[in-house]
Design an enzyme around this catalytic site. Sequence first.
Site, PDB file in Angstrom:
ATOM      1  N   ASN A 156      21.242   4.917   2.781  1.00 43.68           N
ATOM      2  CA  ASN A 156      20.696   3.577   3.005  1.00 43.68           C
ATOM      3  C   ASN A 156      19.211   3.647   3.364  1.00 43.68           C
ATOM      4  OD1 ASN A 156      20.482   4.107   5.834  1.00 43.68           O
ATOM      5  ND2 ASN A 156      22.579   3.395   6.174  1.00 43.68           N
ATOM      6  N   ARG A 157      18.607   2.494   3.535  1.00 39.85           N
ATOM      7  CA  ARG A 157      17.166   2.416   3.802  1.00 39.85           C
ATOM      8  C   ARG A 157      16.784   3.174   5.085  1.00 39.85           C
ATOM      9  NH1 ARG A 157      13.554  -2.044   2.531  1.00 39.85           N
ATOM     10  NH2 ARG A 157      15.396  -3.297   2.057  1.00 39.85           N
ATOM     11  N   LYS A 158      17.543   2.935   6.152  1.00 39.64           N
ATOM     12  CA  LYS A 158      17.225   3.549   7.441  1.00 39.64           C
ATOM     13  C   LYS A 158      17.297   5.070   7.379  1.00 39.64           C
ATOM     14  CE  LYS A 158      18.604   3.516  12.327  1.00 39.64           C
ATOM     15  NZ  LYS A 158      19.569   2.952  13.320  1.00 39.64           N
ATOM     16  N   GLU A 159      18.371   5.585   6.769  1.00 32.31           N
ATOM     17  CA  GLU A 159      18.522   7.033   6.647  1.00 32.31           C
ATOM     18  C   GLU A 159      17.394   7.635   5.826  1.00 32.31           C
ATOM     19  OE1 GLU A 159      23.442   7.252   6.653  1.00 32.31           O
ATOM     20  OE2 GLU A 159      22.335   6.790   4.816  1.00 32.31           O
ATOM     21  N   ASP A 161      30.071   3.951   1.828  1.00 30.84           N
ATOM     22  CA  ASP A 161      31.174   4.742   1.274  1.00 30.84           C
ATOM     23  C   ASP A 161      31.641   4.166  -0.061  1.00 30.84           C
ATOM     24  OD1 ASP A 161      31.112   6.389   3.465  1.00 30.84           O
ATOM     25  OD2 ASP A 161      32.775   5.417   4.506  1.00 30.84           O
TER      26      ASP A 161
END
Length: 500
Positions: free
Chosen positions: A220-223, A289
Site C-alpha cells: 500500500n501507499r504507506k508501506e 490480501d
Amino acid sequence: MREATSIPLLQKLESLVMAHYIHDIVSKFRNTNILLIGDIILDHYAFGSVDRISPESPIQILDVSRDEYRLGGASNVANNMVALGATVTISGVIGNDENGNMLRKALREQNINDALFVDNDRPTTVKTRMIAQGQHLLRVDREKKDFLSAQLNAKMEQYVVDNIDKYDVVVISDYAKGVLSAQLCQKIIDIARKNDKPTLIGPKGDDWSLYKNATLISANRKETQIIVGFPLNSMEDVKKAGQHLLEKLGIKVAVITLGPQGIFVATQEQQIHIKADAQEVFDVTGAGDTVLSLLSLCTAVQCSWKRAISLANIAAGIVVGKVGASTVTPEDLYAKAIYSENTHLRKLKTLPEVIVELELFRNQGRTIVFTNGCFDILHPGHIRYLEYCRNRGDMLIIGLNSDASISRLKGPERPVIKEKDRGEMLAALSSVDYVVIFEEDTPTKLIESLQPDVLVKGADWKGKEVAGAKFIESYGGSVEFYPYQEGYSTTNIISSINKK
C-alpha cells in the site's frame, strides 16, 4: 426517444461484456495450484460482559461467555484464493501445542492444504482480543518472533525443492513473525526462478532487500513511502516510487494500492493506473490480501497485467464494502459487473455473511435491530413500519420468509411475489441494511444466530408469543411493538385485485 433509450442499453451491454471477461478469467482459477508461504496466526476472540472491578487491583473483570477462533495472518490470502476456486497449500510454522492443532483443523475446514512444520521451541502465534459490550478491552499476543533454526529453514527449503513442480505460482505473505528470514526468502525466490515459477510478495517491515529478484511486490501507499523514503502525494510521486522499486529490488512488477485512488502498477514496459470504483467503505481490513490473491491467480492463468489489475481493483472494491477480513467469490465478481449500478443488491446476504459483518458493528457499539415478515406486495404500511424499526437503533436486518415458508403459512397461492424480487425491493429501501431469507416457519433460529439488540413486531403481536422474544430478553435485549395502523394489508390488496 431513441437516443435516450440507447444509454441504458449501452451500459447493459458493457456490463455483460465485463461479466463475460471476468467469467473467462475466473473460470480458469479452478485449475490453478498455489503454494503460499508465510506467517500463520490464530485469531482468538473472547466475548463477554464487564460489571465488576477486581478486588485485587483497579481493573475490570471480563466474564467470558463465548470464544471464537479464526484463521489470521497469511491464511487470509489463502482463504481468498480458495474462495475463488484455486487449490492452495500453505507452508509455515506452528508450535507443538493445542493452538497449533486448532489451526490445522481450521485449515482443513477451509479446504486449505497443510504443509506446516512444528517448532518445539516456539508457541503457535495467537492474538487474543477481549471484547465486552462491543468494546475491545485488551489484546494479548502469544508469539515468538525469533527467526527459525537452521534445521527448520532447511526443511522448509527442501519442501519447496521437492514440490515446486506441482505449483503454478509461489506466494510469500510476510507478517514479520520470524518465519521469513532473508536467507529463506532468497532461497525460495531462487528455486522458483530456476523452475520458471513466478513469485509474488506481500511485504512487511522497512527492509525489502530480502525480496530481491521476485516477480512482483504488492504494497500500500504507506508501506511504499517507508521504503522509497519520500511521500507519495501525487501520481508523479507514485510513478517515481514504482520505478524506484523496480530498479532497487530487481523485480518485474511493482504494485501500489492507493485506497480511494485505485491501484498503480509499474513494469519495465508500462505504467498503469486503474482508478477505484466509487464505493461505500465499511472496512479496509484485508483489502491488500485480496489484491495479492487476485494478482497471484491472474499470474497463474497468464492474464495480462492490465486485466489482472482491473480484476484486483474490482475485488478490492467489493471487499471494502464488507466488514472484517472478508473473501471475494466468483459470484461477487459477476454480480459487480452485471449490477454495478445496483448497489442495493449488496444488502442481500446469506446468514454466514451477515454474522461476519455484524461482528465489527457490535465491536463499534452499534445497536442492531431485527424484524421479520413475508412482505408480499410491498405497500406504504410496510415502508412506514420499516422506517420505525430503523429508528430503534443503528442498523436494521430483515428476516424474509422464503417462498416455501409463506406457502406453508398462507396457502399454495402465496406468495404473489417471489422471494428474490421481494428481497430486492426491501434492499432498495434506505431504512434497510441487510435482508436474509430464512426457510423455517418462524425466525427463531435466525434470531439466535444474529443475536440482535432489539426485536420489533407489529402491535397485533402484543400479548402473543413472539418467536425469539425470550431469547433476546435473556441477554438484555428488548422487544418493541409498532403501533397498529389501519388501511394497509397485503391480503386486502389481493382480495381487491381478485374482485376486479
